[in-house]
Design a protein around this motif. Structure first.
Motif, PDB file in Angstrom:
ATOM      1  N   ASP A  35      13.892 -14.126  -0.297  1.00 31.82           N
ATOM      2  CA  ASP A  35      14.026 -14.236  -1.756  1.00 31.82           C
ATOM      3  C   ASP A  35      13.726 -15.615  -2.328  1.00 31.82           C
ATOM      4  O   ASP A  35      14.370 -16.036  -3.283  1.00 31.82           O
ATOM      5  CB  ASP A  35      15.410 -13.745  -2.193  1.00 31.82           C
ATOM      6  CG  ASP A  35      15.572 -12.254  -1.965  1.00 31.82           C
ATOM      7  OD1 ASP A  35      15.149 -11.493  -2.852  1.00 31.82           O
ATOM      8  OD2 ASP A  35      16.095 -11.855  -0.907  1.00 31.82           O
ATOM      9  N   GLY A  72      18.351  -9.436   2.429  1.00 33.27           N
ATOM     10  CA  GLY A  72      18.234 -10.253   1.229  1.00 33.27           C
ATOM     11  C   GLY A  72      18.588  -9.425   0.016  1.00 33.27           C
ATOM     12  O   GLY A  72      19.537  -8.662   0.026  1.00 33.27           O
ATOM     13  N   CYS A 104      19.756 -14.519   1.713  1.00 32.34           N
ATOM     14  CA  CYS A 104      19.098 -15.050   0.505  1.00 32.34           C
ATOM     15  C   CYS A 104      19.242 -16.564   0.423  1.00 32.34           C
ATOM     16  O   CYS A 104      20.297 -17.128   0.748  1.00 32.34           O
ATOM     17  CB  CYS A 104      19.696 -14.417  -0.748  1.00 32.34           C
ATOM     18  SG  CYS A 104      19.256 -12.704  -1.004  1.00 32.34           S
TER      19      CYS A 104
END
Length: 169
Positions: free
Chosen positions: A9, A129, A145
């Protein structure tokens, strides 16, 4: 000896993610450069990186520039923002491997973009994520993330050190 890393991400080139996730950057250019620097500070040329999706919002040329600036052998598991471009687009952008589906790593870690349902009897930890600053409670999910890890990929040993494996007793 080469190491294995995990991340997700980054949203390279996505200006609005700075506000959406309260990222500490003054501009998208600063965000992108800081994340490239943090990646390369821990990942060496011989290392492998599993990227669990939502890599870039940029065009092919600019995405290719970023991928080529990043160290390591890069494996992308497509995220919700990556899927519309298709597997070949990401291979052309420079990823070494691209998967449209989750992968099982070391017979124990279920790698996916979105968190997957894991009941207490499943023998996996879902490294995922997608949910950015949120976290799932419990031992069966690990949110990789960038917002949780100072925008830096984590090594496999860093993850296993944090995962509590329940022993049957």
């Amino acid at each position: 000896m080469p190491d294995v890393f995990f991340t997700s991400d980054q949203h390279f080139g996505h200006k609005l993610i700075i506000d959406f996730e309260s990222r500490p950057f003054g501009s998208v250019e600063e965000m992108d450069q800081v994340m490239i620097g943090k990646w390369n500070a821990v990942v060496g040329a011989e290392d492998t990186v599993f990227h669990l999706g939502d890599f870039s919002f940029l065009n092919l040329e600019r995405t290719r520039d970023i991928v080529s600036d990043l160290n390591g052998y890069k494996i992308l598991i497509l995220g919700n923002h990556d899927r519309s471009r298709g597997r070949n687009w990401w291979l052309n952008a420079g990823f070494n491997e691209v998967s449209e589906y989750p992968l099982v790593y070391k017979d124990f870690f279920f790698l996916s973009h979105e968190p997957m349902y894991m009941n207490k009897h499943m023998p996996y930890v879902n490294v995922h994520g997608h949910i950015h600053g949120q976290r799932y409670e419990g031992n069966n999910h690990f949110n990789i993330c960038v917002e949780h890890w100072d925008y830096t990929p984590l090594s496999f040993s860093q993850i296993t050190d944090r995962v509590v494996v329940k022993e049957e007793g």
